[in-house]
Design a protein around this motif. Structure first.
Motif, PDB file in Angstrom:
ATOM      1  N   LEU A  37      75.506 -69.474  37.896  1.00 52.47           N
ATOM      2  CA  LEU A  37      75.163 -68.100  37.545  1.00 52.47           C
ATOM      3  C   LEU A  37      75.720 -67.138  38.589  1.00 52.47           C
ATOM      4  O   LEU A  37      75.494 -67.308  39.789  1.00 52.47           O
ATOM      5  CB  LEU A  37      73.649 -67.936  37.445  1.00 52.47           C
ATOM      6  N   TYR A  38      76.451 -66.146  38.106  1.00 54.61           N
ATOM      7  CA  TYR A  38      76.931 -65.053  38.943  1.00 54.61           C
ATOM      8  C   TYR A  38      76.247 -63.772  38.473  1.00 54.61           C
ATOM      9  O   TYR A  38      75.803 -63.676  37.317  1.00 54.61           O
ATOM     10  CB  TYR A  38      78.444 -64.917  38.840  1.00 54.61           C
ATOM     11  N   CYS A  39      76.173 -62.795  39.343  1.00 59.87           N
ATOM     12  CA  CYS A  39      75.489 -61.539  39.000  1.00 59.87           C
ATOM     13  C   CYS A  39      76.315 -60.349  39.463  1.00 59.87           C
ATOM     14  O   CYS A  39      76.924 -60.384  40.540  1.00 59.87           O
ATOM     15  CB  CYS A  39      74.105 -61.474  39.655  1.00 59.87           C
ATOM     16  N   GLN A  40      76.334 -59.302  38.644  1.00 58.92           N
ATOM     17  CA  GLN A  40      77.043 -58.073  39.006  1.00 58.92           C
ATOM     18  C   GLN A  40      76.066 -56.906  39.043  1.00 58.92           C
ATOM     19  O   GLN A  40      75.265 -56.716  38.135  1.00 58.92           O
ATOM     20  CB  GLN A  40      78.170 -57.773  38.019  1.00 58.92           C
ATOM     21  N   LYS A  41      76.166 -56.123  40.096  1.00 58.70           N
ATOM     22  CA  LYS A  41      75.223 -55.043  40.374  1.00 58.70           C
ATOM     23  C   LYS A  41      75.338 -53.913  39.349  1.00 58.70           C
ATOM     24  O   LYS A  41      76.420 -53.585  38.867  1.00 58.70           O
ATOM     25  CB  LYS A  41      75.504 -54.490  41.776  1.00 58.70           C
ATOM     26  N   ILE A  42      74.197 -53.321  39.010  1.00 55.66           N
ATOM     27  CA  ILE A  42      74.116 -52.099  38.189  1.00 55.66           C
ATOM     28  C   ILE A  42      73.312 -51.094  38.998  1.00 55.66           C
ATOM     29  O   ILE A  42      72.162 -51.361  39.355  1.00 55.66           O
ATOM     30  CB  ILE A  42      73.430 -52.369  36.836  1.00 55.66           C
ATOM     31  N   ILE A  43      73.911 -49.935  39.306  1.00 52.86           N
ATOM     32  CA  ILE A  43      73.239 -48.961  40.166  1.00 52.86           C
ATOM     33  C   ILE A  43      73.078 -47.626  39.440  1.00 52.86           C
ATOM     34  O   ILE A  43      73.779 -47.346  38.468  1.00 52.86           O
ATOM     35  CB  ILE A  43      74.017 -48.740  41.475  1.00 52.86           C
ATOM     36  N   PRO A  44      72.164 -46.779  39.905  1.00 53.10           N
ATOM     37  CA  PRO A  44      72.077 -45.420  39.355  1.00 53.10           C
ATOM     38  C   PRO A  44      73.377 -44.661  39.600  1.00 53.10           C
ATOM     39  O   PRO A  44      73.959 -44.741  40.686  1.00 53.10           O
ATOM     40  CB  PRO A  44      70.913 -44.798  40.134  1.00 53.10           C
ATOM     41  N   VAL A  82      81.279 -50.566  41.933  1.00 49.67           N
ATOM     42  CA  VAL A  82      79.857 -50.754  42.255  1.00 49.67           C
ATOM     43  C   VAL A  82      79.660 -52.079  42.977  1.00 49.67           C
ATOM     44  O   VAL A  82      78.940 -52.167  43.978  1.00 49.67           O
ATOM     45  CB  VAL A  82      79.004 -50.707  40.973  1.00 49.67           C
ATOM     46  N   GLY A  83      80.292 -53.129  42.486  1.00 51.68           N
ATOM     47  CA  GLY A  83      80.162 -54.443  43.109  1.00 51.68           C
ATOM     48  C   GLY A  83      80.787 -55.512  42.247  1.00 51.68           C
ATOM     49  O   GLY A  83      80.718 -55.462  41.016  1.00 51.68           O
ATOM     50  N   ARG A  84      81.415 -56.473  42.899  1.00 51.43           N
ATOM     51  CA  ARG A  84      82.005 -57.607  42.191  1.00 51.43           C
ATOM     52  C   ARG A  84      80.956 -58.686  41.960  1.00 51.43           C
ATOM     53  O   ARG A  84      79.962 -58.748  42.688  1.00 51.43           O
ATOM     54  CB  ARG A  84      83.182 -58.162  42.987  1.00 51.43           C
ATOM     55  N   PRO A  85      81.164 -59.551  40.970  1.00 52.87           N
ATOM     56  CA  PRO A  85      80.182 -60.617  40.711  1.00 52.87           C
ATOM     57  C   PRO A  85      80.002 -61.534  41.913  1.00 52.87           C
ATOM     58  O   PRO A  85      80.973 -61.918  42.568  1.00 52.87           O
ATOM     59  CB  PRO A  85      80.801 -61.365  39.521  1.00 52.87           C
ATOM     60  N   LEU A  86      78.753 -61.873  42.201  1.00 54.00           N
ATOM     61  CA  LEU A  86      78.392 -62.761  43.297  1.00 54.00           C
ATOM     62  C   LEU A  86      77.519 -63.888  42.763  1.00 54.00           C
ATOM     63  O   LEU A  86      76.806 -63.714  41.779  1.00 54.00           O
ATOM     64  CB  LEU A  86      77.627 -61.998  44.382  1.00 54.00           C
ATOM     65  N   PRO A  87      77.542 -65.057  43.407  1.00 58.43           N
ATOM     66  CA  PRO A  87      76.600 -66.113  43.014  1.00 58.43           C
ATOM     67  C   PRO A  87      75.172 -65.610  43.139  1.00 58.43           C
ATOM     68  O   PRO A  87      74.848 -64.829  44.042  1.00 58.43           O
ATOM     69  CB  PRO A  87      76.896 -67.229  44.026  1.00 58.43           C
ATOM     70  N   ILE A  88      74.316 -66.049  42.246  1.00 53.85           N
ATOM     71  CA  ILE A  88      72.946 -65.536  42.219  1.00 53.85           C
ATOM     72  C   ILE A  88      72.213 -65.812  43.530  1.00 53.85           C
ATOM     73  O   ILE A  88      71.328 -65.050  43.923  1.00 53.85           O
ATOM     74  CB  ILE A  88      72.176 -66.151  41.015  1.00 53.85           C
ATOM     75  N   ALA A 147      68.492 -50.748  47.197  1.00 51.28           N
ATOM     76  CA  ALA A 147      68.349 -49.622  46.267  1.00 51.28           C
ATOM     77  C   ALA A 147      69.604 -48.758  46.374  1.00 51.28           C
ATOM     78  O   ALA A 147      69.583 -47.639  46.873  1.00 51.28           O
ATOM     79  CB  ALA A 147      67.105 -48.797  46.584  1.00 51.28           C
ATOM     80  N   ASP A 148      70.744 -49.332  45.920  1.00 49.27           N
ATOM     81  CA  ASP A 148      72.015 -48.634  46.051  1.00 49.27           C
ATOM     82  C   ASP A 148      72.101 -47.477  45.092  1.00 49.27           C
ATOM     83  O   ASP A 148      71.461 -47.451  44.028  1.00 49.27           O
ATOM     84  CB  ASP A 148      73.175 -49.601  45.748  1.00 49.27           C
ATOM     85  N   SER A 149      72.933 -46.516  45.425  1.00 49.13           N
ATOM     86  CA  SER A 149      73.247 -45.411  44.539  1.00 49.13           C
ATOM     87  C   SER A 149      74.657 -44.966  44.843  1.00 49.13           C
ATOM     88  O   SER A 149      75.350 -45.529  45.699  1.00 49.13           O
ATOM     89  CB  SER A 149      72.268 -44.243  44.737  1.00 49.13           C
ATOM     90  N   MET A 150      75.117 -43.949  44.169  1.00 51.61           N
ATOM     91  CA  MET A 150      76.492 -43.472  44.316  1.00 51.61           C
ATOM     92  C   MET A 150      76.749 -43.022  45.749  1.00 51.61           C
ATOM     93  O   MET A 150      77.859 -43.166  46.265  1.00 51.61           O
ATOM     94  CB  MET A 150      76.748 -42.323  43.338  1.00 51.61           C
ATOM     95  N   ASP A 151      75.753 -42.483  46.432  1.00 51.19           N
ATOM     96  CA  ASP A 151      75.964 -41.965  47.772  1.00 51.19           C
ATOM     97  C   ASP A 151      76.270 -43.071  48.765  1.00 51.19           C
ATOM     98  O   ASP A 151      76.832 -42.808  49.838  1.00 51.19           O
ATOM     99  CB  ASP A 151      74.708 -41.204  48.236  1.00 51.19           C
ATOM    100  N   ASP A 152      75.926 -44.323  48.445  1.00 53.59           N
ATOM    101  CA  ASP A 152      76.146 -45.412  49.380  1.00 53.59           C
ATOM    102  C   ASP A 152      77.555 -45.986  49.264  1.00 53.59           C
ATOM    103  O   ASP A 152      77.957 -46.807  50.088  1.00 53.59           O
ATOM    104  CB  ASP A 152      75.130 -46.536  49.122  1.00 53.59           C
ATOM    105  N   LEU A 153      78.298 -45.576  48.239  1.00 50.06           N
ATOM    106  CA  LEU A 153      79.629 -46.163  48.021  1.00 50.06           C
ATOM    107  C   LEU A 153      80.690 -45.397  48.795  1.00 50.06           C
ATOM    108  O   LEU A 153      80.573 -44.226  49.037  1.00 50.06           O
ATOM    109  CB  LEU A 153      79.963 -46.163  46.518  1.00 50.06           C
TER     110      LEU A 153
END
Length: 511
Positions: free
Chosen positions: A273-280, A492-498, A505-511
């Motif tokens: 299982l890999y997971c990709q981040k979803i942020i505001p 936002v982020g590439r897929p990572l192993p779970i 609590a990422d948001s656009m300002d952290d990128l």
């Protein structure tokens, strides 16, 4: 004579009524100024002729105006269509130019042998790995029949399956090849048909995935090869006696082996299982951190198979409900672990066949109850096309899922009547907007307007929106500006192993 007279009449015909009217007016003025006595009925006839000529002129003018308006509208439509075609052509040329270098990198470095053949068995495309494997130059492969450059074992593999591929069947084969350095290579071949818009097969793809075998595997494979050869010989003998009946009733060994291989992979946890981040998308932060769950097969990492290459075969053998159940089970176990952060939630994709599976929901409900986790930490993602194809089953499934407390995301949501009509039947928690719109909002005003309209519509229904395939910061900022709630993509982020994800609590300002 008629051939020359008719065009002349047609040229002067529009001016005939005006000419008659002018002549009649001239006669009436002349008669009025002359002292010659004219019968009253002649004068009345001239006035009637004048009125008829004027009415005919008015009719001609109205008809000409109508014709002109119609032609003007057609011209405007053609101008708009031409402008749109020019705009799309410029965009296509720009996109092609931007992606040329990236495509070249993929073509030159993709480690799997890939080729495309037309229905005449001519090679119309091949990548660098395919060329290097056979030690040939491009001109020795391009537009040539596959029997002209494939070795005997690979040629036998393709020739026995090509007719089935051209009939629309996807085929997977496996065989062993001894290399020049005496090492043994295990080759998996995928033959996939290429359909046109009318559903007709116009070619086929060949994907070869080689893997060096260990000594223990060599012995096992030799036993399998002997068994397969004996089975094939028996089948051929039986086919000679009754080929039609045999073809109708006996499944191929490839299908059996592939099905068993997939079941074995599920049972032995060979999927990762890999997971990709979803942020505001905006600066607001939420207490929950969302991840979309992606599936990789262990062989994809060890042999560099493209991610998700196994999925068509899982669907073909109707094993997606079983695989989806395994994914849900693994995610629930992860969430139930005391070391897992309670603020992390997961979005799990479900296949079309899973939506109509009668026992899938019961399995999920039992797992949730046994684990004791909050149901809202799991969001099931379902495709709009899958919902439309199985509307009744999908509606019933969504109602059960939401009654249990889980969330639902409607994916690949597009700006069309079909997508919006689905919301009459399903009250989704999220709308994941089609990535083909998202990645184009900075280049195409129409696509930007479509995304804005989807966002407004969703806000009116109190549904949160997610923009997928967000590849640049500029797109992310534009989504935040037009009110899209969340973003997902490589920026936002590439897929990572779970196992490697952690709460932020990422948001656009952290990128």
């Amino acid at each position: 004579m008629i051939m020359y007279t008719t065009p002349r009449i047609n040229v002067f015909k529009p001016f005939l009524s005006a000419t008659v009217a002018m002549v009649v007016i001239g006669l009436l003025i002349a008669l009025d100024n002359s002292l010659i006595f004219i019968e009253s009925h002649i004068v009345a006839g001239l006035w009637v002729t004048l009125l008829m000529s004027i009415l005919f002129m008015i009719t001609q003018i109205a008809h000409a105006e109508k014709t002109f308006s119609k032609q003007f509208a057609q011209l405007a439509a053609q101008k708009e269509r031409l402008s749109s075609e020019i705009k799309h052509r410029i965009w296509a040329e720009k996109t092609s130019s931007e992606n040329k270098a990236k495509l070249q990198i993929v073509d030159e470095n993709f480690p799997v042998m890939l080729a495309y053949f037309n229905t005449e068995r001519q090679c119309r495309y091949h990548n660098r790995a395919f060329r290097q494997w056979f030690g040939l130059r491009p001109e020795q492969i391009e537009n040539r029949l596959f029997n002209e450059f494939l070795d005997k074992s690979l040629f036998s593999d393709i020739s026995s399956a090509v007719e089935r591929v051209l009939s629309g069947e996807t085929i997977q084969n496996q065989h062993v090849l001894k290399l020049a350095n005496q090492s043994i290579c295990f080759i998996t071949s995928h033959l996939t048909p290429h359909f046109d818009s009318a559903g007709k097969v116009i070619g086929f793809y060949i994907l070869y995935t080689p893997r060096l075998m260990k000594k223990g595997e060599e012995l096992l494979q030799n036993v399998k090869d002997r068994s397969t050869a004996e089975h094939k010989q028996a089948q051929e003998s039986k086919t000679t006696r009754d080929s039609n009946e045999n073809t109708a009733k006996q499944p191929t060994r490839v299908s059996i082996d592939s099905s068993r291989r997939i079941i074995q992979a599920i049972e032995q946890n060979e999927f990762h299982l890999y997971c990709q981040k979803i942020i505001p998308a905006g600066s607001n932060q939420e207490s929950s951190s969302y991840y979309e769950v992606l599936i990789r097969m262990a062989e994809e990492e060890s042999n560099l198979i493209p991610p998700g290459a196994f999925l068509p075969f899982v669907e073909k053998y109707n094993l997606m409900p079983r695989l989806d159940s395994w994914v849900v089970e693994q995610v629930i176990h992860y969430l139930a672990d005391q070391r897992a952060d309670p603020r992390i939630s997961f979005c799990i994709n479900l296949a079309r066949s899973t939506l109509i599976d009668p026992v899938f929901y019961d399995r999920v409900w039992k797992l949730l109850n046994a684990a004791g986790i909050e149901p809202q930490r799991i969001c099931f993602e379902i495709e709009t096309a899958d919902v439309a194809a199985n509307l009744l089953s999908a509606v019933q499934f969504v109602k059960k899922v939401q009654q249990s407390g889980c969330l639902v995301s409607l994916c690949s949501f597009n700006h069309d009547r079909g997508s919006f009509d689905l919301l009459k039947h399903i009250q989704a928690d999220f709308l994941k907007i089609d990535g083909s719109l998202i990645c184009n909002i900075l280049r195409d005003a129409e696509d930007l307007k479509k995304v804005e309209n989807i966002g407004k519509f969703a806000r009116a229904l109190k549904i949160r929106t997610i923009g997928e395939l967000v590849e640049t910061r500029n797109i992310l900022e534009k989504l935040a500006k037009i009110g899209i709630d969340y973003a997902q993509g490589f920026i936002v982020g590439r897929p990572l192993p779970i196992e490697k994800i952690e709460y932020r609590a990422d948001s656009m300002d952290d990128l």
